[in-house]
Structures are given as structure tokens and as C-alpha cells.
Design a protein around this motif. Sequence first.
Motif, PDB file in Angstrom:
ATOM      1  N   SER A  71       0.840  -0.833   0.516  1.00  0.00           N
ATOM      2  CA  SER A  71       0.366   0.500  -0.106  1.00  0.00           C
ATOM      3  C   SER A  71       1.177   1.150   0.068  1.00  0.00           C
ATOM      4  O   SER A  71       2.453   1.674  -0.205  1.00  0.00           O
ATOM      5  CB  SER A  71      -1.087   0.339   0.924  1.00  0.00           C
ATOM      6  OG  SER A  71      -0.183  -0.560   2.388  1.00  0.00           O
ATOM      7  N   ARG A  72       0.701   2.075  -0.019  1.00  0.00           N
ATOM      8  CA  ARG A  72       0.745   3.511  -0.389  1.00  0.00           C
ATOM      9  C   ARG A  72      -0.003   4.489   0.413  1.00  0.00           C
ATOM     10  O   ARG A  72      -1.062   4.701  -0.006  1.00  0.00           O
ATOM     11  CB  ARG A  72       1.869   3.895  -1.415  1.00  0.00           C
ATOM     12  CG  ARG A  72      -0.115   4.828  -2.574  1.00  0.00           C
ATOM     13  CD  ARG A  72       1.147   4.381  -3.961  1.00  0.00           C
ATOM     14  NE  ARG A  72       2.417   5.518  -4.271  1.00  0.00           N
ATOM     15  CZ  ARG A  72       3.126   5.928  -5.130  1.00  0.00           C
ATOM     16  NH1 ARG A  72       3.170   4.273  -5.964  1.00  0.00           N
ATOM     17  NH2 ARG A  72       3.851   6.341  -4.939  1.00  0.00           N
ATOM     18  N   ASP A  73       1.430   5.365   1.433  1.00  0.00           N
ATOM     19  CA  ASP A  73       0.075   6.744   1.729  1.00  0.00           C
ATOM     20  C   ASP A  73       0.715   8.035   0.469  1.00  0.00           C
ATOM     21  O   ASP A  73       2.098   8.252   1.231  1.00  0.00           O
ATOM     22  CB  ASP A  73       0.011   7.047   2.467  1.00  0.00           C
ATOM     23  CG  ASP A  73      -0.638   7.686   3.678  1.00  0.00           C
ATOM     24  OD1 ASP A  73      -0.804   9.639   2.527  1.00  0.00           O
ATOM     25  OD2 ASP A  73      -1.088   8.048   4.887  1.00  0.00           O
ATOM     26  N   ASN A  74       0.121   8.622  -0.440  1.00  0.00           N
ATOM     27  CA  ASN A  74       0.688   9.528  -1.291  1.00  0.00           C
ATOM     28  C   ASN A  74       1.358  11.070  -0.069  1.00  0.00           C
ATOM     29  O   ASN A  74       1.678  12.061  -0.221  1.00  0.00           O
ATOM     30  CB  ASN A  74       0.328  10.059  -1.775  1.00  0.00           C
ATOM     31  CG  ASN A  74       1.119   9.326  -3.376  1.00  0.00           C
ATOM     32  OD1 ASN A  74       1.663   7.918  -2.706  1.00  0.00           O
ATOM     33  ND2 ASN A  74      -0.109   8.609  -4.377  1.00  0.00           N
ATOM     34  N   ALA A  75       0.154  11.796   0.374  1.00  0.00           N
ATOM     35  CA  ALA A  75       0.285  12.530   1.332  1.00  0.00           C
ATOM     36  C   ALA A  75       1.809  12.581   2.389  1.00  0.00           C
ATOM     37  O   ALA A  75       2.363  13.328   2.407  1.00  0.00           O
ATOM     38  CB  ALA A  75      -0.681  12.772   2.420  1.00  0.00           C
ATOM     39  N   LYS A  76       2.096  11.116   2.639  1.00  0.00           N
ATOM     40  CA  LYS A  76       3.353  11.200   3.544  1.00  0.00           C
ATOM     41  C   LYS A  76       4.067  10.565   2.967  1.00  0.00           C
ATOM     42  O   LYS A  76       5.125   9.983   3.128  1.00  0.00           O
ATOM     43  CB  LYS A  76       2.983  10.236   5.019  1.00  0.00           C
ATOM     44  CG  LYS A  76       1.922  10.142   5.686  1.00  0.00           C
ATOM     45  CD  LYS A  76       1.280   8.835   7.328  1.00  0.00           C
ATOM     46  CE  LYS A  76       0.511  10.099   7.469  1.00  0.00           C
ATOM     47  NZ  LYS A  76       0.180   8.940   8.839  1.00  0.00           N
ATOM     48  N   ASN A  77       4.223  10.238   1.790  1.00  0.00           N
ATOM     49  CA  ASN A  77       5.414   9.804   0.960  1.00  0.00           C
ATOM     50  C   ASN A  77       6.248   8.844   1.632  1.00  0.00           C
ATOM     51  O   ASN A  77       6.879   8.278   1.583  1.00  0.00           O
ATOM     52  CB  ASN A  77       6.668  11.050   0.580  1.00  0.00           C
ATOM     53  CG  ASN A  77       6.594  12.377   0.138  1.00  0.00           C
ATOM     54  OD1 ASN A  77       5.841  11.777  -0.771  1.00  0.00           O
ATOM     55  ND2 ASN A  77       7.128  13.237   0.268  1.00  0.00           N
ATOM     56  N   THR A  78       5.293   7.729   1.442  1.00  0.00           N
ATOM     57  CA  THR A  78       5.375   6.317   1.960  1.00  0.00           C
ATOM     58  C   THR A  78       4.925   5.885   1.518  1.00  0.00           C
ATOM     59  O   THR A  78       3.382   5.272   1.448  1.00  0.00           O
ATOM     60  CB  THR A  78       4.898   6.127   3.377  1.00  0.00           C
ATOM     61  OG1 THR A  78       5.820   7.266   4.205  1.00  0.00           O
ATOM     62  CG2 THR A  78       5.591   5.006   4.344  1.00  0.00           C
ATOM     63  N   ALA A  79       5.537   4.022   1.444  1.00  0.00           N
ATOM     64  CA  ALA A  79       5.445   2.582   0.565  1.00  0.00           C
ATOM     65  C   ALA A  79       4.708   1.672   2.142  1.00  0.00           C
ATOM     66  O   ALA A  79       5.579   2.160   2.635  1.00  0.00           O
ATOM     67  CB  ALA A  79       5.595   2.519  -0.465  1.00  0.00           C
ATOM     68  N   TYR A  80       4.428   0.773   1.974  1.00  0.00           N
ATOM     69  CA  TYR A  80       3.913  -0.168   3.414  1.00  0.00           C
ATOM     70  C   TYR A  80       3.948  -1.401   2.501  1.00  0.00           C
ATOM     71  O   TYR A  80       4.060  -1.375   1.439  1.00  0.00           O
ATOM     72  CB  TYR A  80       2.648   0.407   3.563  1.00  0.00           C
ATOM     73  CG  TYR A  80       3.076   1.938   4.714  1.00  0.00           C
ATOM     74  CD1 TYR A  80       2.247   1.944   3.938  1.00  0.00           C
ATOM     75  CD2 TYR A  80       3.448   1.936   5.798  1.00  0.00           C
ATOM     76  CE1 TYR A  80       2.550   4.079   4.574  1.00  0.00           C
ATOM     77  CE2 TYR A  80       3.384   3.575   6.274  1.00  0.00           C
ATOM     78  CZ  TYR A  80       2.190   4.145   5.680  1.00  0.00           C
ATOM     79  OH  TYR A  80       2.424   5.818   6.457  1.00  0.00           O
ATOM     80  N   LEU A  81       4.360  -2.664   2.738  1.00  0.00           N
ATOM     81  CA  LEU A  81       4.256  -3.926   3.028  1.00  0.00           C
ATOM     82  C   LEU A  81       4.029  -4.110   4.263  1.00  0.00           C
ATOM     83  O   LEU A  81       4.581  -4.604   5.733  1.00  0.00           O
ATOM     84  CB  LEU A  81       5.262  -4.814   2.211  1.00  0.00           C
ATOM     85  CG  LEU A  81       5.505  -5.539   1.940  1.00  0.00           C
ATOM     86  CD1 LEU A  81       4.838  -5.797   0.676  1.00  0.00           C
ATOM     87  CD2 LEU A  81       6.796  -6.806   1.859  1.00  0.00           C
ATOM     88  N   GLN A  82       2.774  -4.967   4.243  1.00  0.00           N
ATOM     89  CA  GLN A  82       1.798  -5.736   5.560  1.00  0.00           C
ATOM     90  C   GLN A  82       2.494  -7.087   5.033  1.00  0.00           C
ATOM     91  O   GLN A  82       1.561  -7.546   3.788  1.00  0.00           O
ATOM     92  CB  GLN A  82       0.349  -5.089   5.792  1.00  0.00           C
ATOM     93  CG  GLN A  82       0.133  -6.663   6.933  1.00  0.00           C
ATOM     94  CD  GLN A  82       0.475  -5.997   8.069  1.00  0.00           C
ATOM     95  OE1 GLN A  82       0.623  -4.608   8.385  1.00  0.00           O
ATOM     96  NE2 GLN A  82       1.055  -6.748   9.183  1.00  0.00           N
ATOM     97  N   MET A  83       2.802  -7.604   6.164  1.00  0.00           N
ATOM     98  CA  MET A  83       3.265  -8.748   6.389  1.00  0.00           C
ATOM     99  C   MET A  83       2.300  -9.589   7.089  1.00  0.00           C
ATOM    100  O   MET A  83       3.201 -10.152   7.895  1.00  0.00           O
ATOM    101  CB  MET A  83       5.057  -9.483   6.086  1.00  0.00           C
ATOM    102  CG  MET A  83       5.389  -8.713   5.194  1.00  0.00           C
ATOM    103  SD  MET A  83       7.503  -8.557   4.836  1.00  0.00           S
ATOM    104  CE  MET A  83       8.368  -8.447   6.358  1.00  0.00           C
ATOM    105  N   ASN A  84       2.176 -11.237   6.707  1.00  0.00           N
ATOM    106  CA  ASN A  84       0.964 -12.037   8.033  1.00  0.00           C
ATOM    107  C   ASN A  84       1.329 -13.211   7.282  1.00  0.00           C
ATOM    108  O   ASN A  84       2.335 -13.131   6.436  1.00  0.00           O
ATOM    109  CB  ASN A  84      -0.381 -11.263   7.789  1.00  0.00           C
ATOM    110  CG  ASN A  84      -1.253 -10.541   8.044  1.00  0.00           C
ATOM    111  OD1 ASN A  84      -0.094  -9.457   8.759  1.00  0.00           O
ATOM    112  ND2 ASN A  84      -1.716  -9.441   7.401  1.00  0.00           N
TER     113      ASN A  84
END
Length: 127
Positions: A71-84
Motif C-alpha cells: 500500500s502507499r500513502d502519497n500524503a506521507k510519501n511512504t509505501a508499506y508492506l504488510q506481511m502476515n
Amino acid sequence: QVQLVESGGGLVQAGGSLRLSCAASGGTFRSYGMGWFRQPPGLEREFVAAISWSGGWTAYADNVKGRFTISRDNAKNTAYLQMNSLKSEDTAVYYCARRGYSCSGNACYDISKYDYWGQGTQVTVSS
């Protein structure tokens, strides 16, 4: 100069979860697709997941599909990887990267499509 900084790695037991973050600076984050790759010990770097600039398109390697979410949050300039549901075979150094070259479909899995890379964060899954 574009900089990507990963965080969130660590040691986790099999079946556990981690959330990786990739903070971007020095560029127009929202204009580029992003990807996550990993490099297991002694092996080559491999594709994990990718996301379009808007977040409307995502893709996953078969061995993480259903367990990982990019996922990503363009307002925070951050991408994420949730690993379950982590497995021992997920142990690797995880890298985020900016997709600086156009591609479509499976071509976006190609490491050569990515022009800026973070320094990596270690994920170790104990069985």
C-alpha cells in the motif's frame, strides 16, 4: 536526490506479522510506482510486490500472494508492506524501490524497471 529509507524489519516467529515502511524524499513520490523486493541469504534479489502511483494497481509474487499487502500513502510519501502469516522462507533483506521506467503487467516485476533503491531492512522469521 531521491532517497528511500526502509524500516520495520526485525525478528518474528513463524505465523507472525510485520509491517515494513519505505519513506521517500527528494522526489515526486506520488508520480511513481513503487516496489518491494527481497534477497534471501545466498540468493538473488527477487520481486515481492508492486503498486502503481495511485495505488489502484497492485501485483504480488505467487509465494506471497494472500499473505502480503502493499500500500502507499502519497500524503506521507511512504509505501508499506504488510506481511502476515510469515514463514521461515520469508527471511531476507527487504528493499523498497522506485519504478522509474514504464512497464505493464508482469514486466513490472523486472528489477531493471526500478531506478532508486533503499538500503534494505532485515526480516528474520524463526520456525
